[in-house]
Design an enzyme around this catalytic site. Structure first.
Site, PDB file in Angstrom:
ATOM      1  N   LYS A 163       0.857  -1.251   0.005  1.00 61.35           N
ATOM      2  CA  LYS A 163       0.145   0.048  -0.008  1.00 61.35           C
ATOM      3  C   LYS A 163       0.825   1.294   0.048  1.00 61.35           C
ATOM      4  CE  LYS A 163      -3.832  -2.643   2.055  1.00 61.35           C
ATOM      5  NZ  LYS A 163      -4.484  -2.909   3.138  1.00 61.35           N
TER       6      LYS A 163
ATOM      7  N   GLN B 299      -5.134  -2.040   9.586  1.00 62.07           N
ATOM      8  CA  GLN B 299      -5.068  -3.283   8.869  1.00 62.07           C
ATOM      9  C   GLN B 299      -5.725  -4.437   9.850  1.00 62.07           C
ATOM     10  OE1 GLN B 299      -3.480  -3.853   5.605  1.00 62.07           O
ATOM     11  NE2 GLN B 299      -4.245  -5.894   5.854  1.00 62.07           N
TER      12      GLN B 299
ATOM     13  N   ASP C 232     -11.295   2.638   3.491  1.00 59.67           N
ATOM     14  CA  ASP C 232     -11.617   0.900   3.327  1.00 59.67           C
ATOM     15  C   ASP C 232     -13.234   0.721   3.003  1.00 59.67           C
ATOM     16  OD1 ASP C 232      -9.858  -0.953   3.040  1.00 59.67           O
ATOM     17  OD2 ASP C 232      -9.624  -1.087   5.421  1.00 59.67           O
TER      18      ASP C 232
END
Ligand code: NAD
Length: 283
Positions: free
Chosen positions: A53, A97, A120
């Site tokens: 990322k 995460q 997200d």
């Protein structure tokens, strides 16, 4: 091989080229898009995802910040980091995460992220908006899947889409996105009986199960579009949830693993971060 290969890596790099230009334009307006990623613990797979990322952000000109916390971190401390990032004007997107250690309540963490920075797309407000078709951050993997199917040029409206898997991050939202596009959607999961009856009828089959080579040629209708979301490691090699070698002989189009959905997931994350930065320009 009879099936058309849907090359996620290629599509992702095309999209990232145009994103670079968008980032340049934003910078000219005094805004540099910023993404913050929080990683708790040292899970090797999570560390790899976080590194990818950051690399993708760097290559696109997006400012990225990484916060690494030990797996002993308290929920309160983690929430404190999120609060700070929510207030930080240089940060447009916040991503924690997953998975998190057991002593931390994942729902509480996701809900603490400001919906304005929920790149997200996991916050209940984002999920609700997606469900009723309002503009919001779309979850990255499902959005990447939709983009890949669009790339094949097939009309989604009226098609039968079968999703295997019903997780909150892939299965459920991917079905919802296709429903929003007027597909007829069937969900299969671990309790589904006679699953082949459903999968064999799919015009578009999306597989997110987490079992290597779970879908075989006899499960797939001739000419179907098959999207393999699975990422499994077998004998040190990555493989999907679809038996690629078998299914490519039956399908009309198919995604590979690696080089399929994975690169598109990160690309959609970048797109959400840019979308959030644009909202900052407007505000
Ligand atoms: P999950 O474990 O949360 O969900 C798996 C789903 O599969 C469940 O809903 C379950 O009902 C279903 N399932 C399990 N066994 C089944 C069976 N025998 N028959 C039918 N259905 C069954 O997993 P997830 O988070 O949705 O991820 C699925 C896969 O996708 C994993 O391999 C994961 O690594 C991968 N993944 C890839 C990306 C990407 O960017 N490519 C992103 C997220 C997840």
């Amino acid at each position: 091989m009879s099936a058309q290969l849907i090359n996620g890596k290629e599509l992702a790099s095309e999209k990232r080229e145009s994103m670079k230009k968008e980032v340049e334009m934003l910078k000219e307006q005094g805004v540099k898009p910023g993404l913050a990623v929080i990683l708790v613990g040292q899970d090797p797979a999570s560390e790899t995802y976080v590194r990818s990322k950051h690399r993708a952000c760097e290559n696109t000109g997006i400012h990225s910040v990484s916060i690494k916390l030990p797996d002993t971190v308290s929920e309160e401390e983690l929430l404190g980091h999120i609060d700070k990032l929510n207030e930080d004007d240089a940060i447009d997107g916040i991503l924690v995460q997953l998975p998190l250690p057991k002593h931390i309540n994942e729902d509480a963490v996701i809900e603490r992220i400001s919906p304005k920075k929920d790149v997200d797309g996991f916050h209940p407000i984002s999920v609700g908006k997606m469900m009723i078709g309002q503009e919001t951050f779309l979850p990255c993997t499902p959005h990447g899947v939709l983009e890949m199917v669009r790339k094949t040029g097939i009309e989604v409206s009226g098609k039968h889409v079968v999703v295997i898997g019903r997780s909150n991050i892939v299965g459920k939202p991917v079905g919802q996105l296709f429903l929003n596009e007027n597909a007829t959607v069937t969900y299969c999961h671990s309790r589904t009986q006679n699953m082949q009856k459903h999968t064999k009828d799919a015009d578009i089959l999306i597989v997110a199960v987490g079992i290597p080579k779970f879908v075989k040629d006899q499960d797939v209708k001739e000419g179907a579009v098959v999207i393999d979301v699975g990422i499994n490691r077998v004998d040190g090699k990555l493989c999907g949830d679809v038996d690629f070698e078998e299914v490519k002989e039956v399908a009309g189009a198919i995604t590979p693993v690696p080089g399929g959905v994975g690169p598109m997931t990160i690309t959609m994350l970048l797109e959400n971060t840019i979308q959030s930065a644009k909202a900052r320009v407007r505000s």
